[in-house]
Scaffold this active site. Structure first.
Site, PDB file in Angstrom:
ATOM      1  N   GLU A   1      55.019  71.880 -24.975  1.00  0.00           N
ATOM      2  CA  GLU A   1      55.851  72.947 -24.616  1.00  0.00           C
ATOM      3  C   GLU A   1      56.411  73.672 -25.808  1.00  0.00           C
ATOM      4  O   GLU A   1      56.941  74.712 -25.601  1.00  0.00           O
ATOM      5  CB  GLU A   1      57.007  72.348 -23.755  1.00  0.00           C
TER       6      GLU A   1
ATOM      7  N   CYS B   1      55.445  62.685 -25.081  1.00  0.00           N
ATOM      8  CA  CYS B   1      56.400  61.936 -25.836  1.00  0.00           C
ATOM      9  C   CYS B   1      56.920  60.628 -25.452  1.00  0.00           C
ATOM     10  O   CYS B   1      56.282  59.747 -25.172  1.00  0.00           O
ATOM     11  CB  CYS B   1      57.554  62.566 -26.647  1.00  0.00           C
TER      12      CYS B   1
ATOM     13  N   HIS C   1      53.879  67.504 -28.237  1.00  0.00           N
ATOM     14  CA  HIS C   1      54.857  68.392 -27.554  1.00  0.00           C
ATOM     15  C   HIS C   1      53.914  69.692 -27.059  1.00  0.00           C
ATOM     16  O   HIS C   1      54.145  70.585 -27.880  1.00  0.00           O
ATOM     17  CB  HIS C   1      56.391  68.754 -28.133  1.00  0.00           C
TER      18      HIS C   1
END
Length: 512
Positions: A173, A84, A171
């Site tokens: 994660e 990001c 993202h």
């Protein structure tokens, strides 16, 4: 604690998911550390990581004073993954262009990827990712290829495969990214060539060696509370130095029903440890008499705890070290990254460094789930490992207003009923915390044919991953009814039960 092992460095630009990145990497059995974004190239070379991750963040790279890492980091030869804000910064520093996105993307988004590159190995060409950005890459840096796109974001990922520099606008994660775990694992094992040597066994072995070397022939003390962190820290250090460690359990009189007995019995039954139990109930209660301000209550409890603990440590003699159950989120929060906030944790086991001892913090690089894994390896019983969090000042912060013996007895009984019913219905381990609060208000009620004027009890049950944010738990009505009926029937002086349906924020989990 200075352990030399394969490491991934995460540069923290203030993103809300930075700790989540670390947890995902650790879950792959790779060690990682979160460091300030302005870490120098020289410091990075000293650490010699296997790779570097640039976290997300709330800023825009093109505005004045936006947080930026040293450009030289990209010339050190280490693989880099920008996430990001991280990919936008990589783009900006290496000669590309970032601008406000014509269409801002939030939430689940379908992305088309080039799955021939190492980062996306084994991932379907069309997959779902989690987007959260207001800026986007307009032009990638020289020698970078566009390797992913969405309907509204034509450059959703970039790569310089030769230099092992990668960046994703989404993202990986976050669990909403369907193949996010695989993408992170690809970075670790396909790009960085990590060997997954981060295991709890190796951590325990290395920590035991280091504690032995540090303590030498001196003695150490540990404030044992019965909580997960102090328990695991105590057992781990006991394995290293055994007879040289003395655990001090201070009974403040602010504990739950039979809690002191349970803690002492559990440790004495399972471990051959030196444990001193100090009964300081009268001392705490006398100092709290007439005090109603929550912050003042906390300070008094903290100060009295330190007095008692220090007195006992002095009796032992030749004590040089203090064992603390500090965890990695505490280290991060008190660090220097831009997402850092200095917080006053209400753990009275967290004694000040100027108490006169050198600190041993064997858990300081671990997250809570890793602490429990270490505890499992050390054979700590589940009743300790999976206890719900309990505030250091104890029931004092669950009694609004002055703390008295009468109020403590009422709250202890009400709270024991909450725990009993949550366990009976199989919900105790499903929630982050479940407990009773005594707000100090009374209300009119009817029991039998008589009017009553009794205390209200507030029930607080929340779901959370880490206690930083929390949602109130949507308990089934039958559990709420059973808890309410049991409390009003079994606790003298209570005629009403209320359910707190406020999340954090805006409220805190505890009432004081």
């Amino acid at each position: 604690m200075g352990i030399k092992r394969e490491t991934i460095l995460i540069l923290d630009f203030g993103g809300q998911y930075t700790q989540l990145i670390a947890r995902r990497i650790r879950e792959a059995n790779v060690y990682c550390e979160i460091v300030p974004y302005d870490i120098s190239p020289e410091e990075i070379k000293k650490i010699d990581p296997k790779g570097i991750v640039l976290s997300g963040g709330p800023a825009s790279v093109y505005v004045k004073n936006a947080p930026k890492c040293d450009k030289e980091i990209f010339e050190l030869g280490y693989p880099v993954l920008g996430i990001c804000y991280g990919v936008q910064l990589m783009t900006e520093l290496l000669g590309g262009k970032v601008a406000p996105a014509p269409v801002r993307e939030y939430g689940k988004t379908e992305v088309v990827i080039n799955n021939t590159i190492p980062l996306f190995k084994g991932i379907e060409r069309d997959t779902i990712v989690w987007m959260s950005h207001t800026d986007q890459i307009e032009l990638p840096p020289p020698d970078f290829k566009v390797v992913a796109s969405t309907e509204n974001c034509p450059i959703a990922a970039i790569a310089n495969v030769e230099k092992k520099l990668y960046g994703v606008q989404f993202h990986p994660e976050v669990s909403h990214t369907h193949r996010g775990t695989e993408i992170i694992r690809n970075f670790l094992f396909e790009v960085c060539d990590c060997s997954a040597d981060w295991t709890m066994d190796s951590l325990i072995e290395q920590t035991v060696k280091e504690v032995r070397a540090k303590v030498g022939n001196h003695k150490a003390v540990c404030a044992l509370s019965g909580g997960v962190d102090s328990a695991v820290a105590a057992v781990l250090v006991d394995r290293a130095i055994h007879d040289q460690l003395v655990c001090i359990f201070v009974d403040t009189g602010l504990l739950r029903t039979n809690e002191g007995d349970m803690v002492i019995e559990t440790f004495r039954k399972n471990y051959d440890m030196n444990i001193i139990r100090v009964d300081a109930k009268d001392r705490f209660l006398s100092r709290l008499k007439g005090v109603t301000d929550p912050e003042e209550k906390r300070k008094i409890i903290g100060n009295v705890f330190i007095e008692v603990f220090k007195e006992e440590a002095m009796k032992i003699g030749d004590v040089k070290f203090l064992v603390q159950g500090t965890l990695y989120p505490d280290v991060i929060e008190s660090g220097h990254g831009i997402s850092s906030t200095i917080k006053s944790h209400h753990n009275v086991g967290g004694l000040p460094e100027d108490i006169g001892f050198e600190l041993i913090e064997p858990l300081r690089m671990l997250f809570k789930d890793e602490v429990r894994q270490v505890g499992k390896e050390l054979g700590i019983p589940d009743e300790i490992l999976y206890r719900q969090p309990f505030p250091g000042p104890g029931l004092a912060v669950r009694i609004v207003g002055e703390v008295t013996e009468e109020k403590l007895e009422i709250l202890r009984l009400a709270d024991s009923i909450v725990q009993r019913e949550m366990k009976r219905f199989g919900w105790y381990n499903k929630v982050w915390q479940s407990f009773a609060i005594l707000p100090g208000i009374k209300s009119v009620g009817v029991m039998g044919d008589e009017r009553t004027y009794g205390y209200a009890i507030i029930l607080r049950v929340v779901d959370s991953m880490d206690g930083m944010t929390a949602d109130w738990t949507k308990l089934p009505y039958e559990i709420l009814e059973s808890i309410s009926t049991s409390i009003t029937n079994e606790v003298p002086g209570v005629n009403r039960v209320l359910y707190d349906i406020t999340s954090k924020p805006p409220a805190t989990i505890e009432w004081e």
